[in-house]
Design a protein around this motif. Structure first.
Motif, PDB file in Angstrom:
ATOM      1  N   GLY A  96       9.217  -3.424  -5.971  1.00  0.00           N
ATOM      2  CA  GLY A  96       8.030  -2.738  -5.465  1.00  0.00           C
ATOM      3  C   GLY A  96       6.750  -3.535  -5.520  1.00  0.00           C
ATOM      4  O   GLY A  96       5.960  -3.518  -4.576  1.00  0.00           O
ATOM      5  N   GLU A  97       6.514  -4.222  -6.620  1.00  0.00           N
ATOM      6  CA  GLU A  97       5.278  -4.996  -6.752  1.00  0.00           C
ATOM      7  C   GLU A  97       5.227  -6.122  -5.723  1.00  0.00           C
ATOM      8  O   GLU A  97       4.194  -6.370  -5.098  1.00  0.00           O
ATOM      9  N   ALA A  98       6.343  -6.794  -5.533  1.00  0.00           N
ATOM     10  CA  ALA A  98       6.407  -7.878  -4.538  1.00  0.00           C
ATOM     11  C   ALA A  98       6.240  -7.329  -3.129  1.00  0.00           C
ATOM     12  O   ALA A  98       5.573  -7.945  -2.292  1.00  0.00           O
ATOM     13  N   VAL A  99       6.826  -6.173  -2.862  1.00  0.00           N
ATOM     14  CA  VAL A  99       6.705  -5.572  -1.535  1.00  0.00           C
ATOM     15  C   VAL A  99       5.247  -5.245  -1.249  1.00  0.00           C
ATOM     16  O   VAL A  99       4.743  -5.498  -0.147  1.00  0.00           O
ATOM     17  N   GLU A 100       4.549  -4.700  -2.224  1.00  0.00           N
ATOM     18  CA  GLU A 100       3.132  -4.397  -2.030  1.00  0.00           C
ATOM     19  C   GLU A 100       2.332  -5.688  -1.831  1.00  0.00           C
ATOM     20  O   GLU A 100       1.436  -5.739  -0.987  1.00  0.00           O
ATOM     21  N   GLY A 101       2.657  -6.739  -2.558  1.00  0.00           N
ATOM     22  CA  GLY A 101       2.000  -8.032  -2.357  1.00  0.00           C
ATOM     23  C   GLY A 101       2.271  -8.580  -0.964  1.00  0.00           C
ATOM     24  O   GLY A 101       1.370  -9.095  -0.295  1.00  0.00           O
ATOM     25  N   TYR A 102       3.508  -8.475  -0.513  1.00  0.00           N
ATOM     26  CA  TYR A 102       3.903  -8.918   0.827  1.00  0.00           C
ATOM     27  C   TYR A 102       3.106  -8.153   1.879  1.00  0.00           C
ATOM     28  O   TYR A 102       2.583  -8.729   2.838  1.00  0.00           O
ATOM     29  N   ARG A 103       3.007  -6.853   1.700  1.00  0.00           N
ATOM     30  CA  ARG A 103       2.242  -6.018   2.635  1.00  0.00           C
ATOM     31  C   ARG A 103       0.782  -6.458   2.688  1.00  0.00           C
ATOM     32  O   ARG A 103       0.200  -6.586   3.762  1.00  0.00           O
ATOM     33  N   ARG A 104       0.194  -6.729   1.542  1.00  0.00           N
ATOM     34  CA  ARG A 104      -1.195  -7.191   1.504  1.00  0.00           C
ATOM     35  C   ARG A 104      -1.358  -8.537   2.204  1.00  0.00           C
ATOM     36  O   ARG A 104      -2.341  -8.763   2.907  1.00  0.00           O
ATOM     37  N   VAL A 105      -0.394  -9.427   2.004  1.00  0.00           N
ATOM     38  CA  VAL A 105      -0.450 -10.732   2.672  1.00  0.00           C
ATOM     39  C   VAL A 105      -0.382 -10.545   4.182  1.00  0.00           C
ATOM     40  O   VAL A 105      -1.190 -11.108   4.930  1.00  0.00           O
ATOM     41  N   LEU A 106       0.577  -9.749   4.663  1.00  0.00           N
ATOM     42  CA  LEU A 106       0.693  -9.545   6.108  1.00  0.00           C
ATOM     43  C   LEU A 106      -0.555  -8.879   6.678  1.00  0.00           C
ATOM     44  O   LEU A 106      -1.022  -9.238   7.763  1.00  0.00           O
ATOM     45  N   LEU A 107      -1.102  -7.916   5.966  1.00  0.00           N
ATOM     46  CA  LEU A 107      -2.345  -7.294   6.427  1.00  0.00           C
ATOM     47  C   LEU A 107      -3.469  -8.325   6.502  1.00  0.00           C
ATOM     48  O   LEU A 107      -4.317  -8.259   7.395  1.00  0.00           O
TER      49      LEU A 107
END
Length: 161
Positions: A135-146
């Motif tokens: 979950g933490e990595a997924v949220e980081g990934y989402r922030r990077v893509l945004l």
């Protein structure tokens, strides 16, 4: 703007790390689209067709103008792709009840089946990667893509929350 060549940057901002991020995006996109590309090829379709099918499937009765805005392609390019999808009975075009000049797009039954098939493949790949990362990595990934997409689209995704 941050000077990427200075020694004071965090390690993830070094040129080699940034280049690796670029390469990862290229490789990820290649592998993310490969299975769908093979399926689309059996219909004589490509990625542009996939994008149209995907976005029309996500928002039935999407207007042609809205689709052009999302895809950022020319009317001529969309017209070619859309014509093929309509001729092959994957998409239907209807006139908006409030403005007969506005054309609205929706997937046909055949289009729905193809969209589901393609999306299932990609959801499985993303789901597997998400489970492995946590979950933490997924949220980081989402922030990077945004952070990679432009402000207009970023606001679109922030509205969904």
């Amino acid at each position: 703007m941050t000077d990427l060549t200075s020694g004071s940057n965090p390690l993830f901002l070094r040129h080699d790390e940034l280049h690796q991020g670029i390469e990862l995006l290229f490789y990820a996109y290649r592998d993310f689209t490969a299975e769908c590309d093979a399926i689309l090829a059996t219909y004589g379709f490509g990625r542009a067709h996939h994008r149209v099918i995907y976005f029309v499937g996500r928002k039935p009765l999407l207007s042609v103008a809205e689709l052009l805005s999302i895809l950022r392609i020319t009317k001529q390019s969309l017209s070619r792709v859309l014509s093929q999808l309509v001729e092959n009975d994957f998409i239907s075009v209807i006139k908006a009840p409030d403005d007969k000049r506005r054309r609205l797009l929706q997937l046909t039954e055949k289009g729905i089946k193809l969209e589901r098939r393609l999306s299932e493949i990609q959801r499985a790949r993303i789901g597997s990667a998400y489970r492995a990362a946590g979950g933490e990595a997924v949220e980081g990934y989402r922030r990077v893509l945004l952070g990679v997409i432009d402000e207009t689209n970023r606001r679109h995704f922030n509205k969904r929350e």
